[in-house]
Scaffold this active site. Structure first.
Site, PDB file in Angstrom:
ATOM      1  N   GLY A   1      18.026 -21.155  21.085  1.00  0.00           N
ATOM      2  CA  GLY A   1      16.775 -21.262  21.481  1.00  0.00           C
ATOM      3  C   GLY A   1      16.099 -22.747  21.584  1.00  0.00           C
ATOM      4  O   GLY A   1      15.024 -23.270  22.098  1.00  0.00           O
TER       5      GLY A   1
ATOM      6  N   ASP B   1      15.407 -23.864  25.091  1.00  0.00           N
ATOM      7  CA  ASP B   1      14.012 -23.326  25.367  1.00  0.00           C
ATOM      8  C   ASP B   1      12.847 -24.106  24.792  1.00  0.00           C
ATOM      9  O   ASP B   1      11.939 -24.201  25.549  1.00  0.00           O
ATOM     10  CB  ASP B   1      14.067 -21.840  25.019  1.00  0.00           C
ATOM     11  CG  ASP B   1      14.953 -21.130  25.726  1.00  0.00           C
ATOM     12  OD1 ASP B   1      15.276 -21.509  26.843  1.00  0.00           O
ATOM     13  OD2 ASP B   1      15.420 -20.223  25.210  1.00  0.00           O
TER      14      ASP B   1
END
Length: 336
Positions: free
Chosen positions: A275, A278
């Site tokens: 992540g 992101d």
């Protein structure tokens, strides 16, 4: 005020605790994620208004996924309910010289079996200014690929800014008779802001680019700008993984007439790398959604949020504007 919309699959992540191998573990930690949802959570945590478009099954896992997004402040009113199962993936965490590894279990998921008619697009697009998607959705299969292209066209027809993260996942594309270059080229041809690097550009254009050095990275960006006239901005990170616990990261943003690149930051004691890309996207968009010309501040915010994400378990960044500002100001001690 910018009101970004996010379209993609919500996932449940399962991984053994303590950086064990899956074959060792007798319990699994659970986190909710998904590339687009991670960015929506990251931006909502920074104070932005975000809305998710997805589909989850009508069961406890679907309810759990929605509760996590809603708890972070993401509008889930346009997440549809249907299908048979939640998409899953299993993560073996990296440690030392052992790299992390992902095993997908998402075939036949509620999102992968959805069609455009399953979503209330009028409600989803109402008031939206941007649509954020990633290369994961078209990689899920022919129906998802067609759905991604149709959603992007609908957004452009409504005058939205299209944000696209390449997020190339070879294992997903290779699971079916896919043509990633053609599909991704169609999507990036409509894209205004791209999260991707020289490897993504090489895949799209069928030629190699080196990521070594500022001039080489600019060569790839210029080639992408020439091939895709609609592109305005390309944002990327340069990562050197010394091992699973020590990485060095710099951020870069290219516009058509200039670029900015940050100094490299050493990230040690990594808790969770998943992540981080992101989180970078959320940090960059945190600035660009308000001022697309402020590339310097966007690059610093993207770098700051991705560095902070490495210290947080799970897929998404829940850091606030105060957390980000404290990092940018150099505060590393306890905040009391």
């Amino acid at each position: 005020m910018a009101r970004p919309l996010f379209f993609g699959e919500l996932l449940i992540r399962l991984s053994p605790p303590g950086k064990q191998l899956i074959v060792q573990g007798r319990s699994l930690d659970l986190h909710v994620g998904g590339a687009e949802a991670n960015v929506a959570i990251g931006l909502a945590s920074l104070g932005h208004t975000t809305r998710m478009v997805s589909r989850v099954p009508d069961n406890a896992l679907g309810t759990l996924a929605l509760s996590v997004l809603r708890g972070a402040g993401v509008d889930c009113s346009t997440v549809a309910t249907g299908g048979e199962r939640m998409g899953l993936y299993f993560l073996t965490p990296g440690a030392g010289q052992r790299a992390a590894e992902v095993v997908y279990d998402r075939a036949g998921s509620a999102f992968a079996t959805a069609s455009l008619s399953d979503f209330d697009w009028d409600a989803a697009f109402a008031g939206a200014t941007h649509l954020h998607m990633s290369g994961i959705t078209p990689a899920l299969g022919p129906a998802s690929s067609a759905m991604a292209i149709a959603a992007a066209r609908a957004a452009k027809d409504r005058g939205l800014t299209l944000i696209f993260d390449g997020n190339y996942r070879a294992r997903l594309w290779e699971a079916w008779d896919s043509d990633p270059r053609t599909t991704l080229s169609a999507l990036i041809g409509m894209t205004d802001i791209l999260f991707g690097n020289h490897r993504d550009v090489a895949l799209l254009l069928g030629r190699a680019f080196s990521g070594d050095g500022s001039d080489r990275r600019r060569e790839a960006a210029d080639a992408a700008f020439d091939a895709f006239p609609n592109l305005r901005i390309i944002a990327s990170t340069a990562r050197q993984a010394d091992d699973s616990d020590h990485n060095r990261i710099a951020a870069r943003i290219d516009a058509r007439d200039r670029f900015v690149q940050t100094e490299e930051v050493t990230v040690s004691g990594i808790v969770d790398r998943i992540g981080a890309g992101d989180a970078f996207a959320a940090g960059v968009l945190h600035v660009l959604l308000d001022d697309e010309a402020d590339l310097e501040r966007a690059a610093e915010a993207g770098l700051g949020l991705t560095v902070l994400k490495h210290a947080l378990p799970g897929d998404a960044s829940f850091h606030t504007k105060a957390d980000l500002q404290a990092f940018l100001d150099g505060h590393r001690d306890v905040r009391r």
